[in-house]
Enzyme design. Structure first.
Site, PDB file in Angstrom:
ATOM      1  N   LEU A  37      68.069  69.942  17.329  1.00 24.85           N
ATOM      2  CA  LEU A  37      68.380  68.624  17.885  1.00 24.85           C
ATOM      3  C   LEU A  37      69.880  68.397  17.755  1.00 24.85           C
ATOM      4  CD1 LEU A  37      65.674  66.152  16.445  1.00 24.85           C
ATOM      5  CD2 LEU A  37      65.803  67.073  18.760  1.00 24.85           C
ATOM      6  N   ASP A  38      70.454  67.649  18.695  1.00 25.54           N
ATOM      7  CA  ASP A  38      71.868  67.299  18.599  1.00 25.54           C
ATOM      8  C   ASP A  38      72.133  66.554  17.294  1.00 25.54           C
ATOM      9  OD1 ASP A  38      72.106  68.342  21.131  1.00 25.54           O
ATOM     10  OD2 ASP A  38      72.196  66.391  22.134  1.00 25.54           O
ATOM     11  N   ARG A  39      73.325  66.715  16.774  1.00 30.79           N
ATOM     12  CA  ARG A  39      73.664  66.130  15.473  1.00 30.79           C
ATOM     13  C   ARG A  39      73.427  64.607  15.390  1.00 30.79           C
ATOM     14  NH1 ARG A  39      78.448  68.222  11.519  1.00 30.79           N
ATOM     15  NH2 ARG A  39      77.783  67.000   9.719  1.00 30.79           N
TER      16      ARG A  39
END
Length: 231
Positions: free
Chosen positions: A67-69
């Site tokens: 997942l994106d940060r």
């Protein structure tokens, strides 16, 4: 609905058995190590397993997806080398159903729709641009969205992905004039206080790689007044 079964050291474990472990990722955590040198979630999960089961030496952990940060929600890891290739195959064959919740301020053109774009990533600014037609080095991106709740200042969208592209939901929603709350990179007007964006990997459904049983996991929402209003 999945409950947090362990919340030690800020690690929210929401499902675990002999072969897999599912974590509710916080905003700001990175799933795997990168150039920042920050401690990745994968290392935190390894430490959790080593401590819980008193395992000496290196702990095996396979990263199935990311997942994106600034995004929150479900991240699935494999605890065994038997399960990892099977999970990878499930995801590659699009047999794992991923549902996201996104908060937006601007009303999308339709209450529900399928968005088809071609995304091109720019590695210099780590951003993907959505095009209506195929261009060189672009990848086809398909998602389905539906407005499921109207809040005082925002709309809650449920998003289902057919493809898994770089910043796909962020880029495609921005392309229809509905950037995600807090997502400065894709056109929202101000950031969230904690640096997050209001995109949450809410639900994951798949067939267990070893038990062959259907698994359905729901990740609790972040503690935030706007998210609280979604329930």
């Amino acid at each position: 609905m999945s409950k947090i079964i362990s919340n030690k050291d800020n690690l929210q474990v929401i499902y675990e058995d002999n072969h897999i472990i599912v974590v509710n990722k916080r905003a700001g955590d990175i799933v795997q190590g990168d150039k920042t040198g920050d401690k990745p979630l994968s290392d935190v999960v390894k430490e959790y397993i080593a401590k819980k089961y008193k395992k000496p030496g290196n702990v095996y952990l396979g990263v199935v997806h990311r997942l994106d940060r600034p995004t929150t929600g479900i991240v699935l890891f494999s605890k065994t080398s038997k399960a990892l290739p099977r999970l990878n195959k499930l995801f590659a064959e699009k047999k794992a159903n991923k549902t996201y919740w996104a908060l937006v301020k601007n009303q999308p053109p339709k209450n529900r729709d399928t968005l088809i774009n071609w995304l091109k990533k720019n590695p210099k600014n780590n951003k993907s641009t959505a095009y209506k037609k195929e261009i060189e080095n672009s990848k086809k991106a398909i998602l389905h969205y539906e407005i499921i709740k109207q809040l005082d200042n925002y709309l809650l969208l449920e998003v289902n992905l057919e493809t898994g592209r770089h910043h796909q939901i962020r880029s495609q929603l921005s392309s229809i004039g509905s950037p995600i709350k807090g997502d400065l990179k894709y056109g929202f007007d101000r950031s969230n206080k904690d640096g997050s964006i209001s995109l949450h990997a809410r639900k994951l459904e798949f067939i267990h790689p070893v038990k062959k049983e259907p698994i359905s996991i729901i990740a609790p929402l972040p503690k935030d007044p706007v998210w609280d209003a979604c329930l």
